[in-house]
Structures are given as C-alpha cells and as structure tokens.
Design a protein around this motif. Structure first.
Motif, PDB file in Angstrom:
ATOM      1  N   ILE A   1     166.027  26.108 -87.134  1.00 40.40           N
ATOM      2  CA  ILE A   1     167.153  25.908 -88.046  1.00 40.40           C
ATOM      3  C   ILE A   1     168.407  26.577 -87.509  1.00 40.40           C
ATOM      4  N   THR A   2     168.265  27.775 -86.975  1.00 37.60           N
ATOM      5  CA  THR A   2     169.401  28.498 -86.399  1.00 37.60           C
ATOM      6  C   THR A   2     169.993  27.722 -85.229  1.00 37.60           C
TER       7      THR A   2
ATOM      8  N   THR B   1     173.525  25.647 -97.440  1.00 35.87           N
ATOM      9  CA  THR B   1     172.816  24.496 -98.001  1.00 35.87           C
ATOM     10  C   THR B   1     172.146  23.657 -96.912  1.00 35.87           C
ATOM     11  N   VAL B   2     172.739  23.616 -95.720  1.00 39.60           N
ATOM     12  CA  VAL B   2     172.057  22.960 -94.598  1.00 39.60           C
ATOM     13  C   VAL B   2     170.755  23.696 -94.306  1.00 39.60           C
ATOM     14  N   GLN B   3     170.838  25.023 -94.281  1.00 37.90           N
ATOM     15  CA  GLN B   3     169.669  25.851 -94.004  1.00 37.90           C
ATOM     16  C   GLN B   3     168.578  25.629 -95.053  1.00 37.90           C
ATOM     17  N   LEU B   4     168.969  25.614 -96.321  1.00 38.85           N
ATOM     18  CA  LEU B   4     168.006  25.387 -97.403  1.00 38.85           C
ATOM     19  C   LEU B   4     167.403  23.987 -97.337  1.00 38.85           C
TER      20      LEU B   4
ATOM     21  N   ARG C   1     163.056  20.909 -97.068  1.00 38.61           N
ATOM     22  CA  ARG C   1     162.956  19.446 -96.961  1.00 38.61           C
ATOM     23  C   ARG C   1     163.368  18.772 -98.262  1.00 38.61           C
ATOM     24  N   GLN C   2     164.335  19.379 -98.956  1.00 35.83           N
ATOM     25  CA  GLN C   2     164.950  18.842-100.161  1.00 35.83           C
ATOM     26  C   GLN C   2     166.464  18.968 -99.989  1.00 35.83           C
TER      27      GLN C   2
END
Length: 227
Positions: free
Chosen positions: A6-7, A43-46, A51-52
């Motif tokens: 993700i990073t 929010t991109v990270q979340l 996967r929502q």
C-alpha cells in the motif's frame, strides 16, 4: 494488500493541492461507471486495506465509507492508476445502488438524448447474435478458469441461489426503468438482466441456441396464424 504494498502504491500517486485524487468507480459485471468521487491518502489506504471504497467528502470535509449507513457497500476487485498517476479507476462489486437517489449509477441524466447513436452497425448484420455468442464464451471461460477478482467468478462460486437472486433484483430494476419511461435507464438495466440470465444458462448447462430454437418455433407459429 500488505502495508508495504500500500505504501508503494501511495508513493506512485499524485494528489492535487488539496491532497485529493479523483476516483472513477466502475461495476465489474457491467462495465458501467457508477460514480466519480475523491480520495485522499488515508481513504486510498483504507480502501486498499479493507477492499471497500472509502472517500473524502469535499462538502463535509470528512472521510466516509460507502454504504456505512445505507448498506450499499462496494467491494473492490481491483484499482488502477492512469498513466500520470493522478486519477484512479476502481472496479467494484456493488452491494446496492451507488447513487444517493437510489439509482444504480450517479450517471443517469441523458445529455445527448435520442440524437446520439453509437455507430456499431445495424442489428440486421448479425451483430446481436455475435455479441451474445462472445459474451457467452467469456462467461463459460470464467466458469472453467474461475479467475480471482472476477464478478462472474463470484456468482459461480456463490451458486444458483445467488444467481437467481441477482436475476430477481435486475428484473425489478428493469421494471422500474420501464415505469420511469427512461430509455437510457431501461437500456442499462436490460443489459444487466440479460447478462445475469446468460450466467444462469451457463450455470445450468442450457445453451442459448435452445432458447433461440424455441423462439423460432413461436415465430413460425405466429406467421401461420397471421396468414
């Protein structure tokens, strides 16, 4: 995705001066664009982690989880950045309407009206059957290969009851579209219904040709009556 992955994704994205990036949300099953929203880094990270879909509300200046109150969540199957890394295409399996109005998609206001016609060629050239045949082959391939992240795979993995449930939902939405007297909405909902019907055929081993033969019998019968 792992935190490291993700990073790495975040490092390749370009956020605007407000720390936002536009996210186009697309239905994996139909290819229909559901909405255009904005995400910030958090929010991109979340979204990638859970996967929502999570978005940033520019009007309320706060994060929001799609479906948190309505239940109309969007399960992310994949996400792609554009060539410049400053926009996202998020492919999802929606659990309900994307629009706050109750519409499947936020894009339902017909701008071109009846004057716009895609230049695909007339149906008389066999394009309709060619399209159906091509779609059936794709669906059959999904049933054999069961690729991860495919909405068709998801339907087959859930089985007959899920497929029938979706046909019921799409039938209802097609009826509503007809009652609304919206040709654009009816077109989209009918396409959804036909797709799920073809999935049912493949799941049950029913060839489209059998249905066409039955329709041809009825057409011939009608010709005799009319004559």
């Amino acid at each position: 995705m792992s935190e490291t992955e993700i990073t790495e994704v975040l490092s390749r994205l370009k956020f605007d001066d407000q720390g936002l990036i536009p996210a186009i949300v697309q239905d994996a099953a139909t290819g229909r664009v559901l909405t255009l929203a904005y995400m910030n880094r958090e929010t991109v990270q979340l979204s990638l982690k859970e996967r929502q879909t999570w978005f940033w509300s520019r009007s309320r200046q706060k994060m929001w989880h799609k479906g948190e109150t309505s239940g109309n969540t969007q399960r992310i199957l994949r996400a792609d950045a554009d060539c410049d890394g400053d926009a996202l295409l998020v492919t999802v399996h929606p659990q309900g309407p994307a629009c706050h109005t109750g519409k499947e998609s936020c894009f339902f206001n017909d701008v071109f009206g009846t004057e716009f016609r895609p230049s695909f060629g007339p149906l008389g050239e066999g394009r309709f059957l060619t399209t159906i045949e091509r779609l059936v082959e794709v669906i059959k391939a999904r049933k054999v290969e069961m690729p991860e992240g495919s909405y068709t795979t998801y339907l087959f993995s859930k089985g007959l009851d899920k497929i029938l449930k979706k046909i019921g939902e799409e039938s209802a939405e097609t009826i509503i579209a007809a009652k609304n007297q919206s040709k654009s909405e009816l077109t989209l909902e009918s396409a959804d219904l036909l797709y799920h019907l073809l999935v049912l055929f493949v799941n049950e081993g029913l060839e489209v040709e059998s249905v066409l033969v039955e329709l041809e019998k009825r057409a011939q019968k009608k010709k005799k009556i009319d004559s």
